[in-house]
Design a protein around this motif. Structure first.
Motif, PDB file in Angstrom:
ATOM      1  N   SER A 240       8.474  11.293  23.997  1.00  0.00           N
ATOM      2  CA  SER A 240       9.144  11.560  22.727  1.00  0.00           C
ATOM      3  C   SER A 240       9.266  10.285  21.898  1.00  0.00           C
ATOM      4  CB  SER A 240      10.536  12.160  22.977  1.00  0.00           C
ATOM      5  OG  SER A 240      11.390  11.217  23.597  1.00  0.00           O
ATOM      6  N   ARG A 241       9.423   9.135  22.556  1.00  0.00           N
ATOM      7  CA  ARG A 241       9.515   7.875  21.812  1.00  0.00           C
ATOM      8  C   ARG A 241       8.210   7.589  21.072  1.00  0.00           C
ATOM      9  NH1 ARG A 241      12.878   5.884  26.271  1.00  0.00           N
ATOM     10  NH2 ARG A 241      11.149   4.843  27.322  1.00  0.00           N
ATOM     11  N   VAL A 242       7.114   7.984  21.656  1.00  0.00           N
ATOM     12  CA  VAL A 242       5.815   7.755  21.010  1.00  0.00           C
ATOM     13  C   VAL A 242       5.544   8.826  19.956  1.00  0.00           C
ATOM     14  CG1 VAL A 242       3.329   7.625  21.387  1.00  0.00           C
ATOM     15  CG2 VAL A 242       4.891   6.589  23.035  1.00  0.00           C
ATOM     16  N   SER A 243       5.737  10.086  20.307  1.00  0.00           N
ATOM     17  CA  SER A 243       5.372  11.183  19.392  1.00  0.00           C
ATOM     18  C   SER A 243       6.293  11.277  18.191  1.00  0.00           C
ATOM     19  CB  SER A 243       5.370  12.517  20.154  1.00  0.00           C
ATOM     20  OG  SER A 243       6.679  12.814  20.630  1.00  0.00           O
ATOM     21  N   LEU A 244       7.555  10.856  18.353  1.00  0.00           N
ATOM     22  CA  LEU A 244       8.509  10.983  17.248  1.00  0.00           C
ATOM     23  C   LEU A 244       8.505   9.793  16.302  1.00  0.00           C
ATOM     24  CD1 LEU A 244      11.567  12.550  19.099  1.00  0.00           C
ATOM     25  CD2 LEU A 244      10.078  13.664  17.441  1.00  0.00           C
ATOM     26  N   CYS A 245       7.793   8.734  16.641  1.00  0.00           N
ATOM     27  CA  CYS A 245       7.771   7.544  15.781  1.00  0.00           C
ATOM     28  C   CYS A 245       6.744   7.748  14.668  1.00  0.00           C
ATOM     29  CB  CYS A 245       7.440   6.300  16.604  1.00  0.00           C
ATOM     30  SG  CYS A 245       7.753   4.753  15.734  1.00  0.00           S
ATOM     31  N   THR A 246       7.040   8.696  13.793  1.00  0.00           N
ATOM     32  CA  THR A 246       6.146   9.052  12.695  1.00  0.00           C
ATOM     33  C   THR A 246       6.642   8.429  11.394  1.00  0.00           C
ATOM     34  OG1 THR A 246       7.403  11.052  12.190  1.00  0.00           O
ATOM     35  CG2 THR A 246       5.626  11.243  13.820  1.00  0.00           C
ATOM     36  N   PRO A 247       5.762   8.270  10.389  1.00  0.00           N
ATOM     37  CA  PRO A 247       6.206   7.714   9.103  1.00  0.00           C
ATOM     38  C   PRO A 247       7.356   8.496   8.481  1.00  0.00           C
ATOM     39  CG  PRO A 247       3.807   7.717   9.231  1.00  0.00           C
ATOM     40  CD  PRO A 247       4.296   8.458  10.440  1.00  0.00           C
ATOM     41  N   VAL A 283       5.042  -2.800  15.986  1.00  0.00           N
ATOM     42  CA  VAL A 283       4.494  -3.242  14.699  1.00  0.00           C
ATOM     43  C   VAL A 283       4.704  -2.167  13.636  1.00  0.00           C
ATOM     44  CG1 VAL A 283       2.381  -3.870  13.472  1.00  0.00           C
ATOM     45  CG2 VAL A 283       2.815  -4.796  15.751  1.00  0.00           C
ATOM     46  N   ARG A 284       4.562  -0.910  14.025  1.00  0.00           N
ATOM     47  CA  ARG A 284       4.750   0.202  13.091  1.00  0.00           C
ATOM     48  C   ARG A 284       6.162   0.185  12.497  1.00  0.00           C
ATOM     49  NH1 ARG A 284       3.634   5.724  15.935  1.00  0.00           N
ATOM     50  NH2 ARG A 284       1.721   4.574  16.386  1.00  0.00           N
ATOM     51  N   ILE A 285       7.149  -0.109  13.323  1.00  0.00           N
ATOM     52  CA  ILE A 285       8.544  -0.122  12.852  1.00  0.00           C
ATOM     53  C   ILE A 285       8.778  -1.260  11.861  1.00  0.00           C
ATOM     54  CG2 ILE A 285      10.914  -0.577  13.616  1.00  0.00           C
ATOM     55  CD1 ILE A 285      10.232   0.991  16.179  1.00  0.00           C
ATOM     56  N   VAL A 286       8.261  -2.443  12.173  1.00  0.00           N
ATOM     57  CA  VAL A 286       8.437  -3.581  11.256  1.00  0.00           C
ATOM     58  C   VAL A 286       7.735  -3.309   9.931  1.00  0.00           C
ATOM     59  CG1 VAL A 286       7.875  -6.016  10.888  1.00  0.00           C
ATOM     60  CG2 VAL A 286       8.796  -5.279  13.083  1.00  0.00           C
ATOM     61  N   ARG A 287       6.541  -2.746   9.981  1.00  0.00           N
ATOM     62  CA  ARG A 287       5.799  -2.447   8.752  1.00  0.00           C
ATOM     63  C   ARG A 287       6.463  -1.333   7.950  1.00  0.00           C
ATOM     64  NH1 ARG A 287      -0.536  -2.735  10.847  1.00  0.00           N
ATOM     65  NH2 ARG A 287      -0.567  -5.005  11.176  1.00  0.00           N
ATOM     66  N   GLY A 289       9.482  -1.325   7.249  1.00  0.00           N
ATOM     67  CA  GLY A 289      10.538  -1.955   6.460  1.00  0.00           C
ATOM     68  C   GLY A 289      11.913  -1.954   7.083  1.00  0.00           C
ATOM     69  N   PHE A 290      12.005  -2.032   8.431  1.00  0.00           N
ATOM     70  CA  PHE A 290      13.305  -1.946   9.090  1.00  0.00           C
ATOM     71  C   PHE A 290      14.032  -3.292   9.219  1.00  0.00           C
ATOM     72  CE2 PHE A 290      11.953   2.256  10.310  1.00  0.00           C
ATOM     73  CZ  PHE A 290      13.144   2.953  10.409  1.00  0.00           C
ATOM     74  N   VAL A 291      13.314  -4.401   9.090  1.00  0.00           N
ATOM     75  CA  VAL A 291      13.972  -5.692   9.316  1.00  0.00           C
ATOM     76  C   VAL A 291      15.078  -5.971   8.292  1.00  0.00           C
ATOM     77  CG1 VAL A 291      13.648  -8.195   9.456  1.00  0.00           C
ATOM     78  CG2 VAL A 291      11.996  -6.656  10.548  1.00  0.00           C
ATOM     79  N   PRO A 292      14.859  -5.807   6.979  1.00  0.00           N
ATOM     80  CA  PRO A 292      15.952  -6.067   6.023  1.00  0.00           C
ATOM     81  C   PRO A 292      17.220  -5.253   6.282  1.00  0.00           C
ATOM     82  CG  PRO A 292      13.854  -6.002   4.871  1.00  0.00           C
ATOM     83  CD  PRO A 292      13.579  -5.554   6.273  1.00  0.00           C
ATOM     84  N   PRO A 293      17.129  -3.926   6.511  1.00  0.00           N
ATOM     85  CA  PRO A 293      18.379  -3.204   6.807  1.00  0.00           C
ATOM     86  C   PRO A 293      19.023  -3.654   8.113  1.00  0.00           C
ATOM     87  CG  PRO A 293      16.469  -1.735   6.985  1.00  0.00           C
ATOM     88  CD  PRO A 293      15.997  -2.982   6.333  1.00  0.00           C
ATOM     89  N   LEU A 294      18.234  -4.060   9.106  1.00  0.00           N
ATOM     90  CA  LEU A 294      18.820  -4.576  10.352  1.00  0.00           C
ATOM     91  C   LEU A 294      19.560  -5.891  10.095  1.00  0.00           C
ATOM     92  CD1 LEU A 294      15.976  -3.880  12.964  1.00  0.00           C
ATOM     93  CD2 LEU A 294      18.199  -2.741  12.808  1.00  0.00           C
ATOM     94  N   VAL A 295      19.002  -6.721   9.234  1.00  0.00           N
ATOM     95  CA  VAL A 295      19.683  -7.972   8.872  1.00  0.00           C
ATOM     96  C   VAL A 295      21.002  -7.666   8.169  1.00  0.00           C
ATOM     97  CG1 VAL A 295      19.530 -10.018   7.405  1.00  0.00           C
ATOM     98  CG2 VAL A 295      17.565  -9.330   8.782  1.00  0.00           C
ATOM     99  N   ASP A 296      21.006  -6.656   7.314  1.00  0.00           N
ATOM    100  CA  ASP A 296      22.250  -6.255   6.644  1.00  0.00           C
ATOM    101  C   ASP A 296      23.293  -5.774   7.647  1.00  0.00           C
ATOM    102  OD1 ASP A 296      21.215  -6.865   4.164  1.00  0.00           O
ATOM    103  OD2 ASP A 296      20.521  -4.813   3.750  1.00  0.00           O
ATOM    104  N   VAL A 297      22.842  -5.075   8.696  1.00  0.00           N
ATOM    105  CA  VAL A 297      23.769  -4.623   9.734  1.00  0.00           C
ATOM    106  C   VAL A 297      24.389  -5.825  10.441  1.00  0.00           C
ATOM    107  CG1 VAL A 297      23.963  -3.405  11.941  1.00  0.00           C
ATOM    108  CG2 VAL A 297      22.616  -2.411  10.088  1.00  0.00           C
ATOM    109  N   LEU A 298      23.588  -6.851  10.721  1.00  0.00           N
ATOM    110  CA  LEU A 298      24.112  -8.053  11.368  1.00  0.00           C
ATOM    111  C   LEU A 298      25.183  -8.727  10.518  1.00  0.00           C
ATOM    112  CD1 LEU A 298      20.899  -9.759  12.832  1.00  0.00           C
ATOM    113  CD2 LEU A 298      22.554  -8.312  14.005  1.00  0.00           C
ATOM    114  N   ARG A 299      25.092  -8.571   9.221  1.00  0.00           N
ATOM    115  CA  ARG A 299      26.073  -9.170   8.312  1.00  0.00           C
ATOM    116  C   ARG A 299      27.226  -8.231   7.999  1.00  0.00           C
ATOM    117  NH1 ARG A 299      21.207 -11.457   4.509  1.00  0.00           N
ATOM    118  NH2 ARG A 299      20.928 -13.468   5.553  1.00  0.00           N
ATOM    119  N   GLY A 300      27.201  -7.043   8.593  1.00  0.00           N
ATOM    120  CA  GLY A 300      28.228  -6.039   8.322  1.00  0.00           C
ATOM    121  C   GLY A 300      29.469  -6.209   9.184  1.00  0.00           C
ATOM    122  N   ARG A 301      30.222  -5.117   9.320  1.00  0.00           N
ATOM    123  CA  ARG A 301      31.518  -5.184   9.990  1.00  0.00           C
ATOM    124  C   ARG A 301      31.626  -4.304  11.229  1.00  0.00           C
ATOM    125  NH1 ARG A 301      35.876  -5.169   4.947  1.00  0.00           N
ATOM    126  NH2 ARG A 301      35.086  -7.057   3.910  1.00  0.00           N
TER     127      ARG A 301
END
Length: 524
Positions: A240-247, A283-287, A289-301
């Motif tokens: 499921s981790r492979v099949s569900l990682c769709t765009p 690589v699919r996840i980084v491409r 566009g998940f890194v910026p929102p993850l960085v925002d989470v690190l700066r959150g509360r």
């Protein structure tokens, strides 16, 4: 037609597995629904470390009695770790519902013990352990003295975790187990075994359109319902981790990571951690566009969301194709802050693991050096805050000229040699990291390093490491530095190192062949 909620439940557990092809009118349950120990339909199935599934009470009874059965196929299960098999449990109850059979009830511990008594090997064990007492007395004793806690990861991970620790808790021993460089799973994903060891039924997987519809719903409760189901599915099933990682699903998930609702943010980042475990997804996840929102989470509360974000970035940083991108997108400083300041031990660990892997890339080393990480890392070592981790990152920084120069400026040579002289390490791996950092600083045999090392008495300290350290790698690194110091000592004419260092050698101009002038660096 039925209500929307009813259709959702049917869709979630839709499967093309073997169980869905069975004749549901039959009153005989499929073999995979039967516990190998009790021989009855399972109500609370759990997976053990070796991949087999049993009724929970049977596993508990075996663990408490120290009894390990031999199964019909000749295999011997390992009960050291246990997690719920939610996918199989759902299939069992669906089968019972469709076949008009009574839903199975969890087996009581006392009943499990009685079943074990009927097995010759178990009966022999019971007799030996019980010293001749009656079985009823044994049942009472086992009930009063339960064995080690069973890890219910899939359930506990969906609830809030404690993120505060007592002020007296030691942080220096964080990496006394598996060496940092070998870790391949985020701490927040605490599965008992690697993903390749799970052999679950396909009933835990489903089409992504079901989840996408829920994640894109305008109702918050439907979004959260979909995230919780998706989190359970991706936690227990590799397929499921492979099949569900769709765009489509990634796009829907990315929007929810920035949600103002804490529970939605926490669950969406946790789903991303699960998806990132598979190499084909990183690589699919980084491409996507998940890194910026993850960085925002690190700066959150939200501490729990931050914890999962650290785990996600660590998992993504394991792929060489992602390292540069994660650094460019601004994750280094927030991760460094989490490593130093977070109250969550898991967040500190995963942030440290992220920085270690990210600092294997030259561009990220330069960024870390520029914002003053060298002084901060040395401060962590001095204070005993995750010293092994800080030293390993320093080793990576010492692989570039800028990092070596910053470490020399910060007094790293004198400090590391004094640390080795005192021998106050939480583990031999930390001592080895200290020697490795010195070895990185000695790269190229820089004149300044040799002067600082001689004044600090490095020769005697490194000889002691070669003679007394039990780790061959630490000895080899110490020999390498010693050989460099001895070789240069024989080649050089006698120099007053104290006088050279006091005269401001660092800023002394050096004239290269051709009349070109430059300031001092680590190598010449």
């Amino acid at each position: 037609m039925g209500s929307g909620k009813h259709r959702w439940k049917i869709s979630i557990y839709r499967s093309n597995s073997t169980t869905s092809k069975l004749d549901t009118r039959s009153s005989k349950p499929p073999n995979e629904f039967i516990c190998p120990i009790s021989g009855s339909l399972m109500a609370d199935p759990v997976i053990v470390s070796t991949g087999q599934t049993f009724e929970r009470a049977c596993v508990t009874a075996c663990k408490n009695l120290g009894f390990t059965p031999t199964l019909n196929d000749g295999s011997v299960p390992d009960f050291s770790m246990v997690i719920p098999n939610l996918a199989l449990k759902t299939s069992i109850f669906n089968w019972a519902n469709v076949s008009l059979s009574s839903p199975p009830k969890p087996l009581e511990l006392a009943d499990a013990l009685k079943l074990l008594e009927s097995t010759p090997a178990a009966a022999e064990k019971l007799t030996a352990e019980g010293g001749g007492v009656e079985s009823g007395e044994l049942i009472r004793r086992v009930g009063e003295s339960p064995g080690p806690n069973l890890f219910q990861h899939a359930d506990s991970e969906l609830s809030r975790r404690q993120t505060r620790f007592d002020s007296g808790e030691s942080l220096s021993g964080s990496f006394t187990g598996t060496p940092l460089v070998l870790a391949t799973r985020p701490s927040c994903y605490s599965s008992c075994s690697s993903s390749s060891e799970f052999e679950l039924s396909e009933s835990g997987t489903c089409e992504d359109d079901v989840y996408v519809a829920r994640l894109r719903s305008t109702h918050v409760y439907e979004q959260e319902e979909g995230l919780v189901a998706l989190r359970r599915t991706t936690r227990s099933s590799v397929e499921s981790r492979v099949s569900l990682c769709t765009p489509r699903l990634l796009s829907s998930l990315r929007c929810l990571i920035s949600s103002k609702y804490t529970d939605i943010q926490v669950n969406s980042v946790a789903v991303l951690v699960n998806l990132s475990l598979e190499n084909v997804n990183k690589v699919r996840i980084v491409r996507a566009g998940f890194v910026p929102p993850l960085v925002d989470v690190l700066r959150g509360r939200s501490p729990e969301a931050q914890e999962h974000a650290c785990g996600a970035l660590f998992s993504l940083a394991l792929d060489d194709g992602n390292k540069t991108a994660i650094g460019v997108l601004g994750a280094l400083q927030p991760l460094f802050h989490m490593m130093m300041r977070s109250e969550s031990e898991r967040a500190r660990h995963d942030a440290a693991l992220s920085l270690y892997h990210l600092s294997l890339v030259q561009s990220n080393r330069l960024k870390l050096v520029k914002f003053g990480s060298v002084q901060l890392l040395l401060g962590m070592v001095k204070s005993g805050q995750m010293p092994g981790c800080a030293l390993l990152i320093l080793c990576n920084l010492g692989a570039c000229n800028e990092g070596r120069a910053a470490m020399l400026d910060a007094g790293a040579v004198e400090f590391l040699i004094e640390l080795l002289r005192k021998g106050e390490f939480d583990s031999e791996s930390t001592q080895e990291s200290c020697v490795a950092a010195l070895c990185a600083l000695s790269h190229g045999g820089g004149l300044r390093f040799r002067g600082l090392a001689k004044v600090a008495g490095a020769m005697d300290v490194l000889k002691d490491v070669v003679e007394n350290n039990s780790r061959e790698r630490a000895k080899e690194k110490a020999r390498r530095v010693l050989e460099m110091l001895k070789a240069k000592e024989e080649e050089e004419e006698e120099v007053d190192w104290e006088k050279v260092l006091e005269s401001g050698f660092q800023s002394r101009p050096i004239t290269r062949p051709g009349g070109q002038s430059c300031s001092n660096s680590t190598d010449f």
